[in-house]
Design an enzyme around this catalytic site. Structure first.
Site, short mmCIF file in Angstrom:
data_model
loop_
_atom_site.label_atom_id
_atom_site.label_comp_id
_atom_site.label_asym_id
_atom_site.label_seq_id
_atom_site.Cartn_x
_atom_site.Cartn_y
_atom_site.Cartn_z
N HIS A 1 3.50 -11.71 -79.83
CA HIS A 1 3.71 -12.24 -78.47
C HIS A 1 5.09 -11.81 -78.01
O HIS A 1 6.10 -12.26 -78.60
CB HIS A 1 3.59 -13.77 -78.47
CG HIS A 1 2.23 -14.25 -78.87
ND1 HIS A 1 1.84 -14.34 -80.19
CD2 HIS A 1 1.16 -14.64 -78.13
CE1 HIS A 1 0.59 -14.76 -80.25
NE2 HIS A 1 0.14 -14.96 -79.02
N ASP B 1 0.77 -10.14 -76.72
CA ASP B 1 0.06 -11.03 -75.80
C ASP B 1 0.99 -11.88 -74.93
O ASP B 1 2.15 -12.11 -75.28
CB ASP B 1 -0.82 -12.01 -76.59
CG ASP B 1 -2.02 -11.33 -77.22
OD1 ASP B 1 -2.06 -10.09 -77.26
OD2 ASP B 1 -2.91 -12.07 -77.68
N ASP B 2 0.41 -12.37 -73.85
CA ASP B 2 0.97 -13.45 -73.01
C ASP B 2 2.04 -13.01 -72.01
O ASP B 2 2.52 -13.83 -71.24
CB ASP B 2 1.53 -14.61 -73.84
CG ASP B 2 0.46 -15.32 -74.65
OD1 ASP B 2 -0.73 -14.92 -74.55
OD2 ASP B 2 0.79 -16.26 -75.39
N HIS C 1 -4.61 -17.95 -68.88
CA HIS C 1 -4.59 -18.34 -70.29
C HIS C 1 -5.35 -19.63 -70.58
O HIS C 1 -4.95 -20.45 -71.40
CB HIS C 1 -3.14 -18.45 -70.79
CG HIS C 1 -3.00 -18.12 -72.25
ND1 HIS C 1 -3.19 -19.05 -73.26
CD2 HIS C 1 -2.73 -16.96 -72.89
CE1 HIS C 1 -3.02 -18.47 -74.45
NE2 HIS C 1 -2.75 -17.20 -74.24
N TYR D 1 -6.27 -17.57 -77.23
CA TYR D 1 -6.53 -18.29 -78.49
C TYR D 1 -7.55 -17.57 -79.35
O TYR D 1 -8.00 -18.11 -80.36
CB TYR D 1 -6.98 -19.74 -78.22
CG TYR D 1 -6.19 -20.41 -77.13
CD1 TYR D 1 -4.87 -20.81 -77.34
CD2 TYR D 1 -6.74 -20.60 -75.86
CE1 TYR D 1 -4.13 -21.39 -76.33
CE2 TYR D 1 -6.00 -21.19 -74.84
CZ TYR D 1 -4.69 -21.57 -75.08
OH TYR D 1 -3.95 -22.14 -74.07
N HIS E 1 -5.78 -10.51 -70.53
CA HIS E 1 -5.68 -11.73 -71.35
C HIS E 1 -6.00 -12.94 -70.47
O HIS E 1 -5.46 -14.01 -70.68
CB HIS E 1 -4.27 -11.82 -71.95
CG HIS E 1 -4.15 -12.75 -73.13
ND1 HIS E 1 -5.08 -12.81 -74.14
CD2 HIS E 1 -3.20 -13.66 -73.47
CE1 HIS E 1 -4.70 -13.71 -75.04
NE2 HIS E 1 -3.56 -14.24 -74.64
NI NI Z 1 -2.35 -15.71 -75.61
#
Ligand code: NI
Length: 281
Positions: free
Chosen positions: A231, A91-92, A145, A182, A141
């Site tokens: 991540h 993620d991210d 965020h 989250y 995603h």
């Molecule tokens: Ni995230």
């Protein structure tokens, strides 16, 4: 910036070439063992240099091994109802360590899923394109965020549409799944998202504890059909991945994308593709 980027790229290529040479040397050593001439059967760095002098045999052996591994490990023929599968998810990103992660995954012919942030995609479309071209799944995603449960249905839809467009512009392919930041979702998110909402069965907590050994330990706790959350913006996570891949490979796991885990059709909300979980969703 561009100088540092190209230096890193050259370094990666060198590392990859070294790995290929090592792998080739390993295959040759194994072959020698089979003929009763080898001693340990292990890959030694000392043989890597000499190994590259007979490229014809090695290239053929390596190509055959890679081909077999490709079909076995992550080809479209993988049936996760019959074999042990795991979906590694990152993620991210994309971030400055994503390139290195792609190299690690390639060495194991592993497929993964990247839940990218739209504004990061818009800023660095090339790495997202390379990620998709390497056979990985690119999921949404959100754009920036935010906690999607705080948005109205209209704002949420606009956010997801904008993210989807950025991914499609970068890769030519629209995302098939999304993961809310989250892991936060409610009825509005579930009903408004045009894409299945993908959570996880194992949280490595790699964002909280920047400790590669801990990331490896947590990831190894996965069971068949699991979805593991990482991540790739943290170097401690990317550094942990070779060990994760090695350990789970030895236990017979196939590394597939989230969509592959569900045979191309994930349900509306998923935590894992484990057979026992499927009936509960
Ligand atoms: Ni995230």
């Amino acid at each position: 910036m561009s100088t540092a980027g190209s230096r890193r790229s050259v370094g990666s290529k060198t590392k990859r070439a070294a790995a290929v040479t090592l792998a080739a040397a390993g295959l040759v050593t194994v072959a020698a063992c089979g003929a009763g001439r080898g001693d340990t059967g292990g890959v030694t760095t000392g043989s890597a240099g000499t190994g590259s002098e007979t490229p014809t045999v090695q290239t053929v052996l390596l190509a055959a091994a890679v081909h077999a591994a490709g079909e076995h490990t992550s080809g479209k023929s993988v049936n996760c109802r019959k074999v042990k599968c795991v979906a590694l998810t990152f993620d991210d990103g994309p971030g400055e360590h994503t390139d290195e992660l792609l190299n690690h995954l390639a060495k194991y012919n592993a497929r993964a899923t990247f839940y990218v942030v739209g504004q990061n995609v818009a800023a660095s479309p090339d790495i997202v394109r390379r990620t998709a071209e390497a056979g990985h799944e690119i999921g949404s995603h959100s754009w920036s965020h935010r906690d999607l449960t705080t948005l109205s249905a209209a704002d949420l839809r606009a956010d997801l549409d904008r993210t989807e467009k950025a991914i499609e512009d970068a890769t030519g392919v629209a995302p098939k799944t999304m993961r809310p930041p989250y892991g936060a979702f409610n009825e509005t998110v579930r009903k408004t998202s045009p894409l299945p909402v993908v959570l996880w069965s194992v949280d490595t907590e790699d964002w909280r504890y920047r400790d590669s050994a801990r990331v490896v330990r947590k990831a190894k706790s996965v069971s068949p059909g699991g979805i593991v959350l990482f991540h790739d913006i943290h170097p401690t996570t990317v550094n942990a991945i070779p060990q994760v891949l090695e350990s789970l490979s030895k236990r017979g796991y196939h590394f597939v994308t989230v969509s592959q885990l569900f045979g191309g059709k994930p349900p509306k909300v998923v935590y894992s593709g484990a057979p026992e979980a499927a009936t509960a969703l």
